[in-house]
Design a protein around this motif. Structure first.
Motif, PDB file in Angstrom:
ATOM      1  N   THR A 230       0.850  -1.197   0.000  1.00 48.52           N
ATOM      2  CA  THR A 230       0.000   0.000   0.000  1.00 48.52           C
ATOM      3  C   THR A 230       0.881   1.240   0.000  1.00 48.52           C
ATOM      4  O   THR A 230       1.588   1.508   0.973  1.00 48.52           O
ATOM      5  N   SER A 231       0.858   1.995  -1.090  1.00 47.91           N
ATOM      6  CA  SER A 231       1.624   3.243  -1.129  1.00 47.91           C
ATOM      7  C   SER A 231       1.075   4.215  -0.100  1.00 47.91           C
ATOM      8  O   SER A 231      -0.142   4.303   0.110  1.00 47.91           O
ATOM      9  N   MET A 232       1.973   4.957   0.544  1.00 46.66           N
ATOM     10  CA  MET A 232       1.576   5.870   1.619  1.00 46.66           C
ATOM     11  C   MET A 232       1.955   7.296   1.273  1.00 46.66           C
ATOM     12  O   MET A 232       3.080   7.583   0.864  1.00 46.66           O
ATOM     13  N   VAL A 267      10.607   1.729   5.908  1.00 54.44           N
ATOM     14  CA  VAL A 267      11.268   0.480   6.300  1.00 54.44           C
ATOM     15  C   VAL A 267      10.438  -0.719   5.841  1.00 54.44           C
ATOM     16  O   VAL A 267      10.957  -1.679   5.264  1.00 54.44           O
ATOM     17  N   VAL A 268       9.131  -0.656   6.093  1.00 61.82           N
ATOM     18  CA  VAL A 268       8.232  -1.749   5.704  1.00 61.82           C
ATOM     19  C   VAL A 268       8.238  -1.937   4.184  1.00 61.82           C
ATOM     20  O   VAL A 268       8.161  -3.064   3.683  1.00 61.82           O
ATOM     21  N   HIS A 269       8.345  -0.825   3.443  1.00 59.64           N
ATOM     22  CA  HIS A 269       8.332  -0.886   1.982  1.00 59.64           C
ATOM     23  C   HIS A 269       9.720  -1.184   1.390  1.00 59.64           C
ATOM     24  O   HIS A 269       9.865  -1.236   0.167  1.00 59.64           O
ATOM     25  N   ASN A 270      10.699  -1.348   2.244  1.00 55.40           N
ATOM     26  CA  ASN A 270      12.058  -1.632   1.789  1.00 55.40           C
ATOM     27  C   ASN A 270      12.530  -0.590   0.776  1.00 55.40           C
ATOM     28  O   ASN A 270      13.051  -0.903  -0.302  1.00 55.40           O
ATOM     29  N   CYS A 271      12.317   0.674   1.132  1.00 55.42           N
ATOM     30  CA  CYS A 271      12.711   1.772   0.241  1.00 55.42           C
ATOM     31  C   CYS A 271      14.225   1.940   0.237  1.00 55.42           C
ATOM     32  O   CYS A 271      14.916   1.586   1.191  1.00 55.42           O
ATOM     33  N   SER A 272      14.731   2.523  -0.839  1.00 54.83           N
ATOM     34  CA  SER A 272      16.178   2.619  -1.024  1.00 54.83           C
ATOM     35  C   SER A 272      16.821   3.710  -0.165  1.00 54.83           C
ATOM     36  O   SER A 272      18.037   3.694   0.042  1.00 54.83           O
ATOM     37  N   GLY A 296      13.021   7.407  -1.984  1.00 50.78           N
ATOM     38  CA  GLY A 296      13.638   6.704  -3.092  1.00 50.78           C
ATOM     39  C   GLY A 296      12.734   5.634  -3.653  1.00 50.78           C
ATOM     40  O   GLY A 296      11.514   5.644  -3.457  1.00 50.78           O
ATOM     41  N   SER A 297      13.314   4.682  -4.362  1.00 46.59           N
ATOM     42  CA  SER A 297      12.526   3.588  -4.937  1.00 46.59           C
ATOM     43  C   SER A 297      12.227   2.556  -3.852  1.00 46.59           C
ATOM     44  O   SER A 297      13.058   2.267  -2.989  1.00 46.59           O
ATOM     45  N   CYS A 298      11.002   2.035  -3.897  1.00 50.20           N
ATOM     46  CA  CYS A 298      10.562   1.056  -2.893  1.00 50.20           C
ATOM     47  C   CYS A 298      10.151  -0.236  -3.592  1.00 50.20           C
ATOM     48  O   CYS A 298       9.885  -0.251  -4.792  1.00 50.20           O
ATOM     49  N   ALA A 299      10.083  -1.305  -2.845  1.00 51.98           N
ATOM     50  CA  ALA A 299       9.738  -2.610  -3.406  1.00 51.98           C
ATOM     51  C   ALA A 299       8.288  -2.632  -3.877  1.00 51.98           C
ATOM     52  O   ALA A 299       7.442  -1.880  -3.384  1.00 51.98           O
ATOM     53  N   GLY A 300       8.006  -3.518  -4.835  1.00 55.01           N
ATOM     54  CA  GLY A 300       6.635  -3.740  -5.263  1.00 55.01           C
ATOM     55  C   GLY A 300       6.010  -2.602  -6.031  1.00 55.01           C
ATOM     56  O   GLY A 300       4.777  -2.496  -6.097  1.00 55.01           O
ATOM     57  N   SER A 301       6.807  -1.717  -6.628  1.00 56.06           N
ATOM     58  CA  SER A 301       6.281  -0.568  -7.386  1.00 56.06           C
ATOM     59  C   SER A 301       5.355   0.289  -6.533  1.00 56.06           C
ATOM     60  O   SER A 301       4.359   0.829  -7.006  1.00 56.06           O
TER      61      SER A 301
END
Length: 333
Positions: A230-232, A267-272, A296-301
């Motif tokens: 879920t994008s925030m 952190v949950v989204h594993n952002c760069s 930055g870029s995060c996992a899962g688009s």
């Protein structure tokens, strides 16, 4: 009932090709204007709704849910946060109405942002908030408060199950009436606080979420790992003295900081990036001096992003609605 809905949204997440049961059914609702829709599951409760003129019963249409702030109304907020004039694709808009079941002191309509016992947590306020504390009938019934002011135990809103109300709205629209696709949700102030609570309890329910000048109380910055899909997004006024972006005490209440909340999502989204960096949008600057940052870029688009702008609590930039949909439409990619 909540376990049932959790299973529905888990299956929906796993099987992204399943067709919503409302697809292929001709809607009897008006298009191109706001109207009131009544809940079939909650007597006396309702929401304001808008269906675009271009709605197609055979095409999955995204849903945009918006929760108003404390002591406000849904119909009032359609004028401020409605996106029917957005330059992007159409949405089914749903603006639920909060409830006011006060007994004596009246803190207005609002949302039970966390469960009844936790929303009467004495660690979330001090005596400076006493004049703004109310013990509502639903809270009296659950014995989480005994009266107003200090006897309200930091209570200030209803204790009805608003989470279930939101779930039932989605169920009613999905199973009975409309061909709906992804669900997006946003809320301002008390409604923004409700967003954080909903995400913590139902992390796989929404495609994207946005909180507008709303932060969780101290100790309630709950960001489960399942929120990684879920994008925030957060939009907050820089000079807010009601719910300050940097957290801490305000009016006797204790809030988490916006940075702490968004960093936990990153952190949950594993952002760069662990520290947010400036990101450009088509709506930067302007009269409200909008400035946005992401991780930055995060996992899962997906992404984690926030924008700050000039003004105090309740301020909303004229570009705010277009910026919201720009985010929801993944134009940041």
């Amino acid at each position: 009932m909540k376990v049932f809905f959790a299973l529905i949204f888990l299956l929906r997440t796993i099987n992204t090709h399943s067709r919503p049961p409302g697809c292929g059914k001709e809607t009897f609702y008006p298009k191109g204007k706001w109207f009131r829709n009544n809940s079939t599951a909650h007597s006396g409760r309702y929401w304001e709704q808008y269906i675009d003129k271009q709605y197609d019963m055979n095409t999955e249409t995204p849903v945009y849910i918006f929760l108003h702030g404390q002591d406000s109304t849904a119909i009032e907020k359609t004028k401020k946060f409605g996106i029917e004039n957005s330059t992007y694709k159409s949405y089914v808009q749903v603006f639920p109405q909060g409830i006011d079941d006060h007994v004596s002191a009246d803190c207005g309509t609002g949302w039970n942002v966390i469960d009844s016992a936790s929303s009467h947590d004495k660690a979330t306020c001090n005596s400076n908030a006493d004049d703004s504390l109310c013990c509502y009938q639903s809270c009296l019934d659950q014995k989480v408060c005994t009266g107003d002011s200090a006897e309200a135990n930091c209570g200030w809103a209803t204790c009805v199950d608003d989470t279930q109300f939101i779930l039932d709205i989605v169920d009613q629209l999905t199973n009975l009436e409309l061909c709906i696709g992804d669900i997006y949700i946003a809320g301002e102030s008390n409604g923004g606080m409700m967003i954080h609570g909903l995400l913590a309890e139902y992390p796989s329910m929404f495609r994207s979420a946005m909180s507008v000048y709303g932060l969780p109380f101290i100790g309630y910055n709950n960001v489960p790992s399942a929120l990684n899909m879920t994008s925030m997004f957060s939009m907050h006024d820089r000079s807010d003295e009601i719910i300050p972006w940097y957290g801490g005490e305000a009016g006797g209440w204790f809030y988490e900081s916006g940075i702490a909340v968004m960093s936990k999502h990153a952190v949950v989204h594993n952002c760069s990036k662990t520290t947010p960096e400036v990101v450009r949008t088509p709506y930067d600057g302007g009269e409200s001096n909008i400035s946005c940052l992401n991780y930055g870029s995060c996992a899962g688009s997906r992404t984690v992003m926030y924008c700050l702008y000039d003004g105090g609590h309740g301020a909303w930039p004229q570009e705010g609605n277009d910026l919201t949909i720009w985010f929801f439409e993944n134009k940041w990619q």
